[in-house]
Scaffold this motif. Structure first.
Motif, PDB file in Angstrom:
ATOM      1  N   LYS A 102       0.858  -1.195   0.000  1.00  0.00           N
ATOM      2  CA  LYS A 102       0.000   0.000   0.000  1.00  0.00           C
ATOM      3  C   LYS A 102       0.883   1.230   0.000  1.00  0.00           C
ATOM      4  N   VAL A 103       0.687   2.075  -0.981  1.00  0.00           N
ATOM      5  CA  VAL A 103       1.470   3.303  -1.092  1.00  0.00           C
ATOM      6  C   VAL A 103       0.494   4.469  -0.973  1.00  0.00           C
ATOM      7  N   LYS A 104       0.796   5.363  -0.038  1.00  0.00           N
ATOM      8  CA  LYS A 104      -0.151   6.440   0.208  1.00  0.00           C
ATOM      9  C   LYS A 104       0.532   7.800   0.177  1.00  0.00           C
ATOM     10  N   ASP A 105       0.014   8.680  -0.623  1.00  0.00           N
ATOM     11  CA  ASP A 105       0.464  10.067  -0.713  1.00  0.00           C
ATOM     12  C   ASP A 105       1.990  10.187  -0.841  1.00  0.00           C
ATOM     13  N   LEU A 106       2.547   9.399  -1.753  1.00  0.00           N
ATOM     14  CA  LEU A 106       4.001   9.363  -1.940  1.00  0.00           C
ATOM     15  C   LEU A 106       4.497  10.606  -2.675  1.00  0.00           C
ATOM     16  N   ASN A 107       5.506  11.222  -2.104  1.00  0.00           N
ATOM     17  CA  ASN A 107       6.141  12.395  -2.724  1.00  0.00           C
ATOM     18  C   ASN A 107       7.646  12.162  -2.781  1.00  0.00           C
ATOM     19  N   VAL A 108       8.210  12.267  -3.978  1.00  0.00           N
ATOM     20  CA  VAL A 108       9.649  12.047  -4.136  1.00  0.00           C
ATOM     21  C   VAL A 108      10.245  13.201  -4.938  1.00  0.00           C
TER      22      VAL A 108
END
Ligand code: ATP
Length: 234
Positions: free
Chosen positions: A3-9
């Protein structure tokens, strides 16, 4: 499973991934599709710890893995086949596969998995003594996938496995991905070949300049007008 949530890179000041949320359920093939530079590779590299997220949650089987070191990722059951394959060019096919199992001690099971990989890709068996750098592009892709399978992953991350391959080999690789999934490995597949990827996936996410633009079942995406025009050649 993932589960990936609100990922910012970010890369320095470049905001490459802008708050994406997606998940991969146990047993699925999920594909991330999108044009060059959309952020597909960045997403996979962040899941496998090679890049760090500025913000967001990555959980695998209920555990937050966003701070896990890349070398600990295989222990958790995640294997990453990077873009461009990156096999150990100076080593033989056999040695590459042995390297895939370096975190394991179960010799008998390692031997069984080697047989399994050779069953999936008989060409690797024929060429087990060949130096990996001299294999064709398609054979190197098979080897990279085989090496990843030697870790016995629960989740396999595949970055553009069809890149640079002749059409007949593309079909072979995609069919093998389905077989590997059928044997119980969950798959997150990053592809520019949206048509082929959606045909083997359960669900897909369309990434555009670091954001998820659309998501749905493969059937929904394959018949979506926007997807057809932008990614499936009309
Ligand atoms: P491709 O299909 O071409 O591999 P992609 O969807 O995988 O594309 P990424 O490689 O994740 O896209 O790139 C996302 C964005 O981040 C792009 O704008 C790219 O230029 C930028 N980017 C990627 N790597 C770096 C880096 N090392 N330094 C700076 N910017 C980068």
């Amino acid at each position: 499973m993932l589960k990936v949530k609100d990922l910012n890179v970010y890369y320095g000041k470049i905001h490459a991934i802008k708050g994406i949320t997606f998940e991969v359920n146990d047993g699925e093939i999920v594909t991330l599709i999108g044009a060059n530079g959309a952020g597909k590779t960045t997403t996979l590299q962040t899941v496998s710890g090679l890049l760090r997220a500025e913000k967001g949650i990555i959980s695998f089987q209920g555990e937050d893995i966003s701070k896990v070191k890349p070398y600990q990722i295989p222990d958790l059951g995640i294997a990453h086949v990077p873009e461009g394959r990156q096999v150990f060019a100076e080593m033989t096919v056999y040695e590459n596969l042995v390297m895939g199992a370096f975190i394991r001690k179960d010799k008998r099971e390692i031997a069984q998995d080697m047989e399994m990989v050779f069953n999936y890709f008989p060409r690797l068996k024929e060429r087990s003594k060949q130096i990996a750098g001299t294999l064709s592009g398609g054979e190197q892709q098979m080897l990279a996938i085989g090496r990843a399978l030697m870790t016995r992953p629960k989740l396999l991350l595949l970055d553009e496995p069809s890149m640079g391959l002749a059409p007949i080999l593309v079909d072979e690789i995609f069919s093998m991905i389905q077989t590997i999934n059928g044997a119980g490995t969950t798959i997150l597949l990053v592809e520019q070949n949206a048509n082929k990827a959606l045909r083997i996936a359960n669900r897909g996410y369309v990434l555009e300049t670091g954001k998820i633009k659309l998501h749905g079942t493969s059937e929904e995406l394959l018949t979506n007008d926007e997807v057809r025009t932008a990614y499936l050649g009309g």
